[in-house]
Design a protein around this motif. Structure first.
Motif, mmCIF file in Angstrom:
data_model
loop_
_atom_site.group_PDB
_atom_site.id
_atom_site.type_symbol
_atom_site.label_atom_id
_atom_site.label_comp_id
_atom_site.label_asym_id
_atom_site.label_seq_id
_atom_site.Cartn_x
_atom_site.Cartn_y
_atom_site.Cartn_z
ATOM 1 N N MET A 66 0.776 -1.232 0.000
ATOM 2 C CA MET A 66 0.000 0.000 0.000
ATOM 3 C C MET A 66 0.815 1.293 0.000
ATOM 4 O O MET A 66 0.264 2.384 -0.203
ATOM 5 C CB MET A 66 -0.974 0.011 1.174
ATOM 6 C CG MET A 66 -2.193 -0.873 0.943
ATOM 7 S SD MET A 66 -3.165 -0.377 -0.500
ATOM 8 C CE MET A 66 -3.960 1.087 0.129
ATOM 9 N N ASP A 67 2.141 1.245 0.203
ATOM 10 C CA ASP A 67 2.938 2.461 0.070
ATOM 11 C C ASP A 67 3.421 2.686 -1.359
ATOM 12 O O ASP A 67 4.072 3.691 -1.639
ATOM 13 C CB ASP A 67 4.134 2.433 1.034
ATOM 14 C CG ASP A 67 3.856 3.200 2.320
ATOM 15 O OD1 ASP A 67 2.687 3.535 2.561
ATOM 16 O OD2 ASP A 67 4.799 3.456 3.089
ATOM 17 N N PHE A 68 3.088 1.777 -2.267
ATOM 18 C CA PHE A 68 3.537 1.946 -3.655
ATOM 19 C C PHE A 68 2.955 3.191 -4.322
ATOM 20 O O PHE A 68 3.696 3.919 -5.005
ATOM 21 C CB PHE A 68 3.219 0.696 -4.465
ATOM 22 C CG PHE A 68 3.767 0.721 -5.858
ATOM 23 C CD1 PHE A 68 5.122 0.534 -6.090
ATOM 24 C CD2 PHE A 68 2.937 0.940 -6.949
ATOM 25 C CE1 PHE A 68 5.634 0.566 -7.380
ATOM 26 C CE2 PHE A 68 3.435 0.974 -8.239
ATOM 27 C CZ PHE A 68 4.797 0.787 -8.457
ATOM 28 N N PRO A 69 1.665 3.507 -4.183
ATOM 29 C CA PRO A 69 1.173 4.751 -4.789
ATOM 30 C C PRO A 69 1.914 5.991 -4.287
ATOM 31 O O PRO A 69 2.160 6.926 -5.063
ATOM 32 C CB PRO A 69 -0.304 4.774 -4.396
ATOM 33 C CG PRO A 69 -0.665 3.332 -4.238
ATOM 34 C CD PRO A 69 0.554 2.709 -3.612
ATOM 35 N N SER A 70 2.281 5.998 -3.015
ATOM 36 C CA SER A 70 3.048 7.130 -2.486
ATOM 37 C C SER A 70 4.454 7.164 -3.072
ATOM 38 O O SER A 70 5.020 8.246 -3.301
ATOM 39 C CB SER A 70 3.118 7.052 -0.959
ATOM 40 O OG SER A 70 1.832 7.182 -0.390
ATOM 41 N N LEU A 71 5.029 5.996 -3.319
ATOM 42 C CA LEU A 71 6.328 5.944 -3.976
ATOM 43 C C LEU A 71 6.250 6.563 -5.371
ATOM 44 O O LEU A 71 7.169 7.265 -5.809
ATOM 45 C CB LEU A 71 6.818 4.503 -4.067
ATOM 46 C CG LEU A 71 8.139 4.282 -4.822
ATOM 47 C CD1 LEU A 71 9.304 4.953 -4.099
ATOM 48 C CD2 LEU A 71 8.408 2.794 -5.013
ATOM 49 N N MET A 72 5.150 6.314 -6.071
ATOM 50 C CA MET A 72 4.967 6.904 -7.400
ATOM 51 C C MET A 72 4.940 8.435 -7.325
ATOM 52 O O MET A 72 5.493 9.129 -8.186
ATOM 53 C CB MET A 72 3.689 6.378 -8.036
ATOM 54 C CG MET A 72 3.739 4.904 -8.398
ATOM 55 S SD MET A 72 4.890 4.538 -9.737
ATOM 56 C CE MET A 72 4.055 5.314 -11.111
ATOM 57 N N VAL A 73 4.312 8.978 -6.292
ATOM 58 C CA VAL A 73 4.294 10.429 -6.107
ATOM 59 C C VAL A 73 5.714 10.949 -5.914
ATOM 60 O O VAL A 73 6.134 11.947 -6.532
ATOM 61 C CB VAL A 73 3.398 10.809 -4.910
ATOM 62 C CG1 VAL A 73 3.529 12.296 -4.592
ATOM 63 C CG2 VAL A 73 1.947 10.456 -5.199
ATOM 64 N N TRP A 74 6.495 10.284 -5.059
ATOM 65 C CA TRP A 74 7.880 10.693 -4.822
ATOM 66 C C TRP A 74 8.670 10.665 -6.130
ATOM 67 O O TRP A 74 9.367 11.627 -6.479
ATOM 68 C CB TRP A 74 8.524 9.762 -3.793
ATOM 69 C CG TRP A 74 9.964 10.107 -3.471
ATOM 70 C CD1 TRP A 74 11.054 9.980 -4.296
ATOM 71 C CD2 TRP A 74 10.449 10.642 -2.244
ATOM 72 N NE1 TRP A 74 12.186 10.393 -3.664
ATOM 73 C CE2 TRP A 74 11.855 10.813 -2.399
ATOM 74 C CE3 TRP A 74 9.847 10.988 -1.039
ATOM 75 C CZ2 TRP A 74 12.663 11.311 -1.380
ATOM 76 C CZ3 TRP A 74 10.660 11.479 -0.022
ATOM 77 C CH2 TRP A 74 12.049 11.645 -0.194
ATOM 78 N N ARG A 75 8.575 9.547 -6.850
ATOM 79 C CA ARG A 75 9.373 9.369 -8.057
ATOM 80 C C ARG A 75 9.008 10.387 -9.140
ATOM 81 O O ARG A 75 9.863 10.834 -9.909
ATOM 82 C CB ARG A 75 9.190 7.952 -8.598
ATOM 83 C CG ARG A 75 9.829 6.863 -7.741
ATOM 84 C CD ARG A 75 9.544 5.484 -8.328
ATOM 85 N NE ARG A 75 10.086 5.351 -9.672
ATOM 86 C CZ ARG A 75 11.300 4.869 -9.961
ATOM 87 N NH1 ARG A 75 12.108 4.463 -8.980
ATOM 88 N NH2 ARG A 75 11.704 4.776 -11.214
ATOM 89 N N ARG A 76 7.750 10.768 -9.204
ATOM 90 C CA ARG A 76 7.309 11.682 -10.264
ATOM 91 C C ARG A 76 7.475 13.159 -9.904
ATOM 92 O O ARG A 76 7.792 13.975 -10.777
ATOM 93 C CB ARG A 76 5.836 11.414 -10.574
ATOM 94 C CG ARG A 76 5.581 10.154 -11.379
ATOM 95 C CD ARG A 76 4.101 9.836 -11.419
ATOM 96 N NE ARG A 76 3.787 8.828 -12.436
ATOM 97 C CZ ARG A 76 2.637 8.159 -12.490
ATOM 98 N NH1 ARG A 76 1.687 8.405 -11.583
ATOM 99 N NH2 ARG A 76 2.432 7.269 -13.429
ATOM 100 N N TYR A 77 7.234 13.511 -8.639
ATOM 101 C CA TYR A 77 7.027 14.919 -8.320
ATOM 102 C C TYR A 77 7.996 15.509 -7.308
ATOM 103 O O TYR A 77 7.916 16.716 -7.023
ATOM 104 C CB TYR A 77 5.598 15.114 -7.813
ATOM 105 C CG TYR A 77 4.554 14.626 -8.785
ATOM 106 C CD1 TYR A 77 4.469 15.166 -10.064
ATOM 107 C CD2 TYR A 77 3.671 13.608 -8.434
ATOM 108 C CE1 TYR A 77 3.517 14.712 -10.976
ATOM 109 C CE2 TYR A 77 2.718 13.144 -9.330
ATOM 110 C CZ TYR A 77 2.643 13.699 -10.596
ATOM 111 O OH TYR A 77 1.706 13.252 -11.498
#
Length: 255
Positions: A66-77
């Motif tokens: 469940m922390d994967f969507p937050s990882l996507m935010v970090w990686r993108r923004y």
């Protein structure tokens, strides 16, 4: 190979640490994150750039991803440390759809993760090269598609085995055969009597799997906060006379 436990409590995060997540580092390549449950991104930030790591999943229950969507935010923004290039993401075949629905802005849409990750689905028994490691997934017994992972470091010959979440099955022993370290779940505590089959195992069964596989060191993980850690450890010792450790957030092992 260096292993850092970001979190390993069973079924959910707990005061003693995040849910399931493990960081692997070899000698040359990028780091590899193995499972990414609630709270693990915060722990990861203390030891590794979140934008510079491959990711692999044993299965897609919430406490493992469940922390994967937050990882996507970090990686993108992230304004200074966004991901400069794609990394690998390996896991069950429906991972892009499941994680994409969680990241999407509009109900019914699926966020396309391919800008940040190249996805590779697991195939039972077929090894994948991920950074410094050869990773072989083994199908295990769980209510959804799930795998135990055998991680080998060709440059050293060292082997880490990870049960993921599983009921008792032959592949549990096979994936751990002669491993240097076996991260094994022990959700049911000391013994499995009266518990549902084909879902999880106990400390006693984890010890039995370690003995049958001939592992060097057993590390018990995925123990829920309501389960007695010490009773679980003693149950494992009743089956396995090698070294046994209770995993905990922040634990580091050189393998």
């Amino acid at each position: 190979m260096k292993l850092t436990i970001l979190g390993c409590t069973g079924s959910l995060g707990a005061p003693k640490g995040p849910a399931s997540g493990y960081l692997l580092r070899g000698t040359r390549g990028p780091a590899v994150i193995m499972d990414f449950g609630p709270g693990t991104l915060a722990a990861l930030q203390q030891v590794q750039d979140p934008a510079d790591a491959h990711v692999m999943f044993s299965h897609l229950h919430a406490d493992h991803c469940m922390d994967f969507p937050s990882l996507m935010v970090w990686r993108r923004y992230h304004p200074a440390s966004a991901a400069p290039a794609r990394n690998l993401c390996c896991g069950p075949v429906d991972l892009p759809a499941r994680m994409g629905r969680l990241s999407a802005d509009i109900e019914g849409e699926v966020d396309d993760m391919s800008d940040s990750f190249a996805f590779v689905p697991w195939r039972n028994g077929e090894p994948e090269t991920i950074a410094d490691f050869t990773v072989t997934p083994y199908s295990v017994v769980h209510p959804i598609e799930a795998y135990g992972l055998r991680v080998e470091e060709p440059s050293t010959g060292r082997v880490l085995a990870y049960s993921g979440d599983t009921g008792w099955c032959d592949n549990l022993v096979e994936l751990a055969r002669d491993a240097d370290v076996f991260l094994c779940e022990a959700t049911w505590g000391d013994e499995p009597a009266g518990k549902p089959e084909a879902m999880h195992i106990s400390g006693q069964e984890a010890g039995r799997a370690a003995r049958l596989a001939g592992v060097r060191q057993l590390v018990l993980v995925h123990i829920p906060p309501w389960v007695d850690d010490q009773a679980t450890l003693e149950a494992a010792r009743s089956e396995f006379d090698g070294e046994i450790l209770l995993g905990h957030a922040g634990m580091e092992l050189s393998i």
